[in-house]
Design an enzyme around this catalytic site. Structure first.
Site, mmCIF file in Angstrom:
data_model
loop_
_atom_site.group_PDB
_atom_site.id
_atom_site.type_symbol
_atom_site.label_atom_id
_atom_site.label_comp_id
_atom_site.label_asym_id
_atom_site.label_seq_id
_atom_site.Cartn_x
_atom_site.Cartn_y
_atom_site.Cartn_z
ATOM 1 N N ASP A 152 -9.550 -40.203 -97.007
ATOM 2 C CA ASP A 152 -10.031 -39.497 -95.815
ATOM 3 C C ASP A 152 -11.428 -39.961 -95.377
ATOM 4 O OD1 ASP A 152 -7.686 -38.139 -95.881
ATOM 5 O OD2 ASP A 152 -8.534 -36.184 -96.372
ATOM 6 N N GLU B 127 -3.132 -36.371 -88.556
ATOM 7 C CA GLU B 127 -2.448 -35.153 -89.015
ATOM 8 C C GLU B 127 -3.314 -33.913 -88.783
ATOM 9 O OE1 GLU B 127 -1.875 -35.318 -93.283
ATOM 10 O OE2 GLU B 127 -4.018 -35.398 -93.694
ATOM 11 N N LEU C 216 2.972 -43.771 -97.909
ATOM 12 C CA LEU C 216 3.013 -45.236 -97.804
ATOM 13 C C LEU C 216 1.619 -45.775 -97.504
ATOM 14 C CD1 LEU C 216 6.221 -45.871 -95.643
ATOM 15 C CD2 LEU C 216 6.015 -45.812 -98.132
ATOM 16 N N ARG D 185 -1.419 -44.507 -98.198
ATOM 17 C CA ARG D 185 -2.475 -44.458 -99.210
ATOM 18 C C ARG D 185 -2.081 -45.176 -100.499
ATOM 19 N NH1 ARG D 185 -2.608 -37.960 -100.749
ATOM 20 N NH2 ARG D 185 -1.333 -38.172 -102.607
HETATM 21 O O1 F6P Z 1 -6.597 -36.946 -100.439
HETATM 22 C C1 F6P Z 1 -6.556 -36.805 -99.060
HETATM 23 C C2 F6P Z 1 -5.147 -36.725 -98.557
HETATM 24 O O2 F6P Z 1 -4.529 -37.986 -98.669
HETATM 25 C C3 F6P Z 1 -5.080 -36.181 -97.135
HETATM 26 O O3 F6P Z 1 -5.330 -37.056 -96.132
HETATM 27 C C4 F6P Z 1 -3.713 -35.544 -97.117
HETATM 28 O O4 F6P Z 1 -3.636 -34.535 -96.139
HETATM 29 C C5 F6P Z 1 -3.642 -34.972 -98.471
HETATM 30 O O5 F6P Z 1 -4.380 -35.830 -99.308
HETATM 31 C C6 F6P Z 1 -2.278 -34.820 -99.055
HETATM 32 O O6 F6P Z 1 -2.418 -34.234 -100.313
HETATM 33 P P1 F6P Z 1 -1.237 -34.023 -101.334
HETATM 34 O O7 F6P Z 1 -0.823 -35.373 -101.826
HETATM 35 O O8 F6P Z 1 -1.798 -33.180 -102.430
HETATM 36 O O9 F6P Z 1 -0.151 -33.311 -100.580
#
Ligand code: F6P
Length: 421
Positions: A141, A244, A295, A297
């Site tokens: 983020d 999002e 995908l 990240r």
């Molecule tokens: O760590 C940040 C993030 O990748 C956000 O952008 C995303 O909304 C969130 O994690 C999703 O988290 P989780 O994998 O716990 O659902």
């Protein structure tokens, strides 16, 4: 007094390069002859005394972590409350650290994890347990304050910009008799850093993405539809990137999945299809949408070289800080210059990091609210430079990612139950 052992734990959403940080931590501990453990699933494993003993981890597997996505030891979303509210957890944590002679604790995460690290440093001091706590930055983020960027971000930014560029070539080819609008949803809960990085895909007027929807700008349906319509009429097609975290004028997320995590964060996702359907209903255009979700990240195959280097560097620095006796700090990336791109690491107090979210500056967003400015481009460009392609297996055609044989250290304390999150 011996220098004691070091415990490393991963926390929050993992990234394409968090294991590069882990690799640096392990290799630096080995070089400095410090015993190193990793907690299984972050703080949860530390409480349960589930500690992987990494002393005997084979060198090749450790090295392969540098190019392996995911979180090798498991991550968690688990909130330690205040010292008063969660006294038993804190005392247990210190008991586990004491039992394994751990004098250095490295917590690799985002804003929430910096807060947890800070609390652990505070409790250790209160209980007179000698412990160096170091926060290690990570989050796709890119919303940690003070640091120029967060390891993990450069790679998701590169994935996003490349994907927008490539998918737009597809739409451009199809638009005459088929798809007119392509919508891609990207992560970034409250901050538009990833969405903004998509803007790198375009250089000239009318290059994609034609519209970016940021969490920092309240969604204006009429203005958005007018922009899409004008773009399709002028260019023939339109690529939209939507974060999002986009909210309406009342401050409510356009798309909430209805669940929250241990920190009370709403689970987001689904704004992409929502926006695409809006375009279809109101303008009648044929669309495609994509929600890359995990995908983006985990896309280690298209990681940014700069990002991978920074992820490795913060891991190494964190160990060095701890062994030098620093406590309650985080290695932050300081940009020395953009052209040429130069950076260094500096220790910053966790008190300046914990629970603070850095939003995209308004000066990075164009006046109309739908694009990025030259200042933004100057900031983002260096972060996605270079490729750090993982080795591929010639026979399978797949990347050779680490498969570690992890061994839990023998438990020394009675079992401890915590509510699973
Ligand atoms: O760590 C940040 C993030 O990748 C956000 O952008 C995303 O909304 C969130 O994690 C999703 O988290 P989780 O994998 O716990 O659902």
């Amino acid at each position: 007094m011996s220098q004691g052992n070091l415990l490393y734990a991963q926390s929050g959403g993992v990234t394409a390069v968090i294991n590069a940080t882990a690799c640096a931590v392990i290799q630096t501990c080995r070089r400095r002859k410090v015993g190193v453990f990793a907690a299984r699933n972050g703080i949860i494993g530390a409480l349960r005394e589930e500690l992987f003993d990494l002393s005997g981890l084979e060198a090749a597997g450790t090295a392969a972590l540098r190019h392996t996505p995911g979180g090798a030891f498991g991550s968690c979303r688990f909130k330690l409350k205040s010292l008063d509210a969660d006294r038993a957890h804190y005392e247990r944590l210190i008991a586990v650290l004491r039992a394994h002679d751990i004098r250095h604790f490295l917590y690799n995460g985002g804003n929430d994890s910096a807060d947890t690290s800070l609390k652990i440093a505070q409790i250790a001091r209160a209980l007179r347990f000698p412990l160096n706590v170091i926060g290690v930055p990570k989050t796709v983020d890119n919303d940690l304050p003070v640091t120029d960027s967060c390891p993990g971000f450069g790679s998701v930014a590169k994935y996003t910009a490349v994907s927008v560029l490539e998918a737009s070539l597809d739409v451009a080819a199809m638009h005459e008799s088929s798809t007119k609008v392509f919508v891609m949803e990207v992560m970034g809960r409250h901050a538009g850093w990833i969405a903004a990085a998509a803007g790198l895909a375009g250089k000239r007027a009318d290059d994609p993405p034609h519209v970016i929807l940021f969490p920092e700008i309240a969604f204006d349906e009429a203005a958005f539809l007018a922009r899409v319509k004008a773009t399709v009429e002028r260019v023939g097609w339109c690529t939209v990137v939507v974060s999002e975290g986009v909210k309406n004028a009342d401050g409510r997320f356009l798309a909430e999945a209805g669940t929250t995590d241990a920190f009370g964060h709403a689970q987001l996702g689904g704004v992409g299809p929502f926006i695409a359907q809006l375009v279809k209903t109101r303008l009648g255009y044929k669309f495609h949408w994509a929600v890359p979700d995990y995908l983006q990240r985990s896309a280690r195959h298209i990681a940014s070289k700069v990002d991978a280097e920074q992820a490795f560097a913060v891991g190494k620095a964190a160990v060095e800080y701890a062994l030098a006796g620093r406590n309650g700090v985080m290695p932050a990336i300081k940009r020395v210059s953009s052209t040429p791109f130069k950076w260094k690491l500096v220790p910053v107090p966790l008190t300046t990091i914990a629970n603070v979210e850095k939003k995209l500056p308004r000066s990075y967003i164009t006046a109309d609210g739908f694009g990025i400015t030259p200042a933004a481009r100057r900031y983002f460009e260096p972060l996605i430079r270079g490729e750090d392609t993982p080795p591929y297996n010639a026979k399978s055609g797949l990347p050779e990612y680490a498969t570690l044989k992890l061994k839990l250290a023998r438990k020394k304390l009675p079992a401890y139950r915590i509510a699973d999150k």
